[in-house]
Design a protein around this motif. Structure first.
Motif, mmCIF file in Angstrom:
data_model
loop_
_atom_site.group_PDB
_atom_site.id
_atom_site.type_symbol
_atom_site.label_atom_id
_atom_site.label_comp_id
_atom_site.label_asym_id
_atom_site.label_seq_id
_atom_site.Cartn_x
_atom_site.Cartn_y
_atom_site.Cartn_z
ATOM 1 N N UNK A 1 57.158 -14.429 54.336
ATOM 2 C CA UNK A 1 55.998 -15.168 54.008
ATOM 3 C C UNK A 1 55.520 -14.567 52.649
ATOM 4 N N UNK A 2 56.110 -13.588 52.131
ATOM 5 C CA UNK A 2 55.209 -12.952 50.694
ATOM 6 C C UNK A 2 55.050 -14.295 49.676
ATOM 7 N N UNK A 3 56.226 -15.197 49.502
ATOM 8 C CA UNK A 3 55.679 -16.131 48.656
ATOM 9 C C UNK A 3 54.734 -17.236 48.806
ATOM 10 N N UNK A 4 54.543 -17.301 50.350
ATOM 11 C CA UNK A 4 53.586 -18.477 50.729
ATOM 12 C C UNK A 4 52.275 -17.632 50.622
ATOM 13 N N UNK A 5 51.945 -16.387 50.827
ATOM 14 C CA UNK A 5 50.769 -15.881 50.775
ATOM 15 C C UNK A 5 50.311 -15.658 49.326
ATOM 16 N N UNK A 6 51.339 -15.410 48.483
ATOM 17 C CA UNK A 6 51.101 -15.629 46.753
ATOM 18 C C UNK A 6 50.544 -16.950 46.622
ATOM 19 N N UNK A 7 51.099 -17.862 47.046
ATOM 20 C CA UNK A 7 50.866 -19.399 46.739
ATOM 21 C C UNK A 7 49.550 -19.836 47.264
ATOM 22 N N UNK A 8 49.215 -19.514 48.727
ATOM 23 C CA UNK A 8 47.973 -19.856 49.175
ATOM 24 C C UNK A 8 47.143 -18.753 49.454
ATOM 25 N N UNK A 9 46.439 -17.924 48.847
ATOM 26 C CA UNK A 9 45.712 -16.662 49.055
ATOM 27 C C UNK A 9 44.709 -17.123 50.053
ATOM 28 N N UNK A 10 44.269 -18.350 50.392
ATOM 29 C CA UNK A 10 43.312 -18.613 51.434
ATOM 30 C C UNK A 10 43.862 -18.100 52.836
ATOM 31 N N UNK A 11 45.046 -18.369 52.974
ATOM 32 C CA UNK A 11 45.621 -17.740 54.461
ATOM 33 C C UNK A 11 44.854 -16.360 54.813
ATOM 34 N N UNK A 12 44.976 -15.516 53.625
ATOM 35 C CA UNK A 12 44.563 -14.201 53.691
ATOM 36 C C UNK A 12 43.041 -14.241 54.014
ATOM 37 N N UNK A 13 42.435 -14.639 53.177
ATOM 38 C CA UNK A 13 40.753 -14.791 53.300
ATOM 39 C C UNK A 13 40.346 -15.440 54.827
ATOM 40 N N UNK A 14 41.162 -16.358 55.567
ATOM 41 C CA UNK A 14 41.041 -16.727 56.664
ATOM 42 C C UNK A 14 41.679 -15.854 57.796
#
Length: 447
Positions: free
Chosen positions: A35-48
């Motif tokens: 999931x590293x590339x996904x989190x880098x591309x979609x930082x809103x997943x981290x925020x939520x």
């Protein structure tokens, strides 16, 4: 594979909160590594807070199951239901009755189920359950009394719009029947959609018994098509000898391959001429015998008690038994003997070291959350039939299953290409499943 600092922190939290649950830790890490590339591309997943939320079950239900054997002795087992994630629909996942069952096993299975169910494209969430009860050697009446007691405790937590259990290891149509009967008695309702894997005469779906084995072979067939290959003339090794393995054997035969080895917990058989489907079905499904009896009845076959089935030379391996059955030694044996494709028909049957060895040596590999999804997909089709009071033909259901497995393959492969790892089905399955669940969680808010 190293995790990013943020994902490592999330994984460390999982380990700290769930001590001693090695299988669950393994399943979580395997997903997070993709999931590293996904989190880098979609930082809103981290925020939520999507990662911590998806790794924490919504509910973990543990209960006592008391039952009486035929001699009048009272026994106490432990029952579990982990309702992991319902962002896409009601919790869906099987019940496993086996002495190895404990909370960590159920959580690993439930976590895998989230992404497997998402990959099907069906509106179902992820859950799993079971008990450390061992049905082997028990009479029908003892199994009935256990199932009735188990369902008495579970019944208040399930429903066709809440949580829909099915079968798994140790739970077939007999056990589902006993549990459904008790649920019907307790609730006073004929709620067909509360359980799947039912008998055909009372709400079950044609092709459900065959679905997981067929689905695994359908997925492997799509992998072969990418290199203009087929099962025709291929030697195949299938671990296990339950429903998944038996119907993988049947479908491989129909596609022109030859299954030369199968197994159970006592050892494995080798039959270079091809294992006879009808004999194996009679042995395992009717007489409930041990696989060694097949070799006793077939002079061309041999039974091996020691060693591992992965020592048998093959072109394709379909692990269809249980978790972590292919370790690094098994992977090296398969690679040495020329195996070029492994498709998992069980839940997490390959260890991380084995998966890395396959990747390093060019062995095409399909993880269980993709290749093993045919069973739950057909369970969702059973739910559709129950909701509409309908019953479909075997051919129609199998066609739907085939289309779903082709769709899962396309989804995984295309996602692997999008994220820079073409042909890596582990990356493709993990990311494709995660995205579907994570986007639904984002839409539903912090709940």
């Amino acid at each position: 594979m190293e995790l990013t600092p943020a994902l490592q922190e999330d994984f460390d939290t999982v380990v700290r909160r769930n001590p001693g649950e090695a299988e669950f830790h393994q399943a979580v890490r395997e997903v997070l590594e993709s999931l590293g590339p996904v989190i880098a591309k979609r930082p809103e997943y981290v925020e939520m807070g999507i990662i911590p939320r998806i790794c924490e079950p919504n509910k973990q239900i543990i209960f006592k199951v008391n039952w009486q054997d035929d001699a009048g002795r009272v026994h106490t087992n432990r029952g579990f239901r982990v309702q992991f994630n319902s962002a896409l629909g009601p919790y869906k996942g099987g019940l496993r009755f086996h002495p190895s069952v404990y909370l960590g096993i159920i959580k690993f299975l439930g976590f895998e189920q989230i992404f497997k169910n998402a990959l099907t494209g069906m509106p179902i969430g992820g859950g799993k359950g079971g008990s450390d009860f061992d049905p082997k050697g028990k009479s029908d009446n003892e199994i009935m009394r256990f199932c009735q007691s188990f369902m008495t405790e579970l019944s208040g937590h399930i429903g066709h719009d809440i949580d829909v259990p099915a079968g798994d290891i140790g739970v077939g149509s007999r056990e589902i029947g006993f549990m459904f009967g008790q649920y019907k008695k307790l609730t006073g309702r004929y709620e067909s959609g509360v359980l799947t894997g039912k008998g055909l005469d009372w709400g079950g779906s044609r092709a459900r018994t065959e679905a997981t084995g067929y689905g695994t072979v359908f997925f492997a067939e799509e992998m072969l098509k990418l290199s203009k290959e087929s099962f025709e003339g291929k030697k195949v090794v299938v671990s296990g000898s339950g429903n998944v393995a038996i119907y993988a054997l049947e479908k491989v035969n129909k596609l022109g391959g030859t299954v030369v080895a199968m197994s159970d917990s006592s050892g494995y058989i080798v039959d270079e001429g091809g294992i006879d489907l009808e004999q194996l079905q009679d042995l395992k499904e009717v007489r409930r015998g041990r696989i060694s009896e097949y070799a006793e009845a077939n002079p061309g076959a041999r039974f091996v008690e020691d060693g591992m089935i992965w020592d048998v030379p093959c072109d394709i391996a379909l692990p269809c038994a249980t978790q972590n059955e292919i370790n690094i030694g098994g992977a090296r044996a398969l690679i040495k003997n020329g195996c070029t494709l492994v498709a998992e028909g069980a839940n997490m049957p390959s260890t991380p070291d084995a998966i890395r060895a396959f990747a390093a040596n060019g062995v095409r590999f399909a993880p269980g959350k993709a290749a093993n999804a045919g069973g739950v997909a057909t369970s969702a089709l059973e739910m559709q039939q129950n909701a509409s009071r309908d019953s479909w033909s075997f051919e129609h259901t199998e066609e739907r299953l085939h289309d779903i497995m082709v769709g899962i393959h396309e989804r995984c492969y295309e996602t692997s290409e999008e994220y820079g790892a073409p042909g890596d089905y582990v990356v493709g399955a993990n990311i494709a499943g995660f995205l579907r669940v994570a986007d639904a969680m984002m839409a539903l808010g912090v709940i």
